[in-house]
Design a protein around this motif. Structure first.
Motif, PDB file in Angstrom:
ATOM      1  N   UNK A   1       0.835  -1.212   0.000  1.00 40.82           N
ATOM      2  CA  UNK A   1       0.000   0.000   0.000  1.00 40.82           C
ATOM      3  C   UNK A   1       0.863   1.252   0.000  1.00 40.82           C
ATOM      4  N   UNK A   2       1.989   1.209   0.705  1.00 34.76           N
ATOM      5  CA  UNK A   2       2.855   2.393   0.762  1.00 34.76           C
ATOM      6  C   UNK A   2       3.545   2.651  -0.576  1.00 34.76           C
ATOM      7  N   UNK A   3       3.704   1.623  -1.401  1.00 40.51           N
ATOM      8  CA  UNK A   3       4.330   1.807  -2.716  1.00 40.51           C
ATOM      9  C   UNK A   3       3.386   2.432  -3.744  1.00 40.51           C
ATOM     10  N   UNK A   4       2.094   2.426  -3.457  1.00 40.37           N
ATOM     11  CA  UNK A   4       1.124   2.975  -4.403  1.00 40.37           C
ATOM     12  C   UNK A   4       0.998   4.483  -4.220  1.00 40.37           C
ATOM     13  N   UNK A   5       0.730   5.157  -5.318  1.00 36.01           N
ATOM     14  CA  UNK A   5       0.430   6.580  -5.226  1.00 36.01           C
ATOM     15  C   UNK A   5      -0.848   6.744  -4.414  1.00 36.01           C
ATOM     16  N   UNK A   6      -0.917   7.783  -3.622  1.00 35.34           N
ATOM     17  CA  UNK A   6      -2.052   7.977  -2.725  1.00 35.34           C
ATOM     18  C   UNK A   6      -3.388   7.995  -3.472  1.00 35.34           C
ATOM     19  N   UNK A   7      -3.428   8.612  -4.628  1.00 33.58           N
ATOM     20  CA  UNK A   7      -4.679   8.715  -5.391  1.00 33.58           C
ATOM     21  C   UNK A   7      -5.142   7.384  -5.958  1.00 33.58           C
ATOM     22  N   UNK A   8      -4.220   6.441  -6.130  1.00 30.63           N
ATOM     23  CA  UNK A   8      -4.559   5.170  -6.758  1.00 30.63           C
ATOM     24  C   UNK A   8      -4.836   4.060  -5.753  1.00 30.63           C
ATOM     25  N   UNK A   9      -4.763   4.364  -4.477  1.00 31.42           N
ATOM     26  CA  UNK A   9      -4.974   3.336  -3.461  1.00 31.42           C
ATOM     27  C   UNK A   9      -6.453   2.957  -3.373  1.00 31.42           C
ATOM     28  N   UNK A  10      -6.686   1.648  -3.260  1.00 32.59           N
ATOM     29  CA  UNK A  10      -8.038   1.144  -3.047  1.00 32.59           C
ATOM     30  C   UNK A  10      -8.013   0.227  -1.851  1.00 32.59           C
ATOM     31  N   UNK A  11      -8.930   0.348  -0.950  1.00 36.60           N
ATOM     32  CA  UNK A  11      -9.956   1.358  -0.788  1.00 36.60           C
ATOM     33  C   UNK A  11      -9.338   2.734  -0.561  1.00 36.60           C
ATOM     34  N   UNK A  12     -10.098   3.752  -0.896  1.00 39.63           N
ATOM     35  CA  UNK A  12      -9.612   5.124  -0.813  1.00 39.63           C
ATOM     36  C   UNK A  12      -9.167   5.471   0.611  1.00 39.63           C
ATOM     37  N   UNK A  13      -8.102   6.277   0.735  1.00 34.74           N
ATOM     38  CA  UNK A  13      -7.665   6.701   2.070  1.00 34.74           C
ATOM     39  C   UNK A  13      -8.731   7.548   2.758  1.00 34.74           C
ATOM     40  N   UNK A  14      -8.975   7.271   4.018  1.00 37.75           N
ATOM     41  CA  UNK A  14      -9.933   8.060   4.790  1.00 37.75           C
ATOM     42  C   UNK A  14      -9.212   8.960   5.795  1.00 37.75           C
TER      43      UNK A  14
END
Length: 189
Positions: free
Chosen positions: A169-182
């Protein structure tokens, strides 16, 4: 004075009496209700119509599941994202900025640098090495802190796979993370 006189109800001033009862629409006539029921139960005439109806149902289910997954609803999450431990891991990762988060944009930048003339493209290898060392160091620090927090918060839960989940999850761009960051960066969990 009649004995069986109808009494007037006393006015009630409770909160229940101020609530308007009803369903918010008119009751359908028998004809309308039967037509609606027949439309629901009426099977499609051809195989093509049946496939179209099924496609529509699947699309509706997929849209509902996608909206639930985006919102982080546990009912619609895949098995790898379900549960309070995984929710905490997601919030832990999303509450901080990390070097690994910017790995992909930096890799693209280094790739472009490598196509420049020789004095500059030699630095691309050095920058590439520095980025990899920073990502690895940040990942070790992240897993160390996460394991410590998980042991404190969930002493009886199985923590198998949580660090791998966190690193991916940390390797993914914040906008592309699923489920969306809350959780916003810097916000306490």
């Amino acid at each position: 004075m009649p004995v069986f006189k109808r009494r007037q109800p006393a006015e009630e001033t409770t909160a229940e009496s101020s609530v308007v009862a009803g369903k918010g629409r008119a009751t359908p006539t028998r004809k309308e209700a039967e037509a609606a029921r027949l439309a629901r139960v009426k099977p499609p005439k051809t195989r093509k119509e049946a496939a179209a109806v099924e496609r529509k149902r699947r699309a509706e289910r997929r849209a509902t599941a996608n909206a639930g997954m985006m919102a982080g609803d546990d009912r619609y999450l895949p098995a790898r994202d379900k549960g309070p431990v995984r929710r905490y891991v997601r919030d832990f990762i999303d509450s901080r900025r990390s070097v690994a988060e910017f790995f992909l944009p930096m890799a693209v930048g280094i790739f472009v640098l490598s196509f420049l003339p020789p004095p500059i493209n030699a630095y691309a290898v050095l920058v590439w090495l520095i980025v990899i060392v920073l990502v690895i160091a940040d990942s070790f620090y992240l897993t160390w802190r996460l394991k410590k927090q998980l042991r404190q918060r969930f002493p009886d839960e199985s923590l198998k796979g949580c660090t791998t989940y966190a690193l991916m999850r940390s390797l993914q761009l914040r906008r592309l993370r699923l489920p969306r960051p809350v959780v916003k960066p810097g916000q306490p969990i």
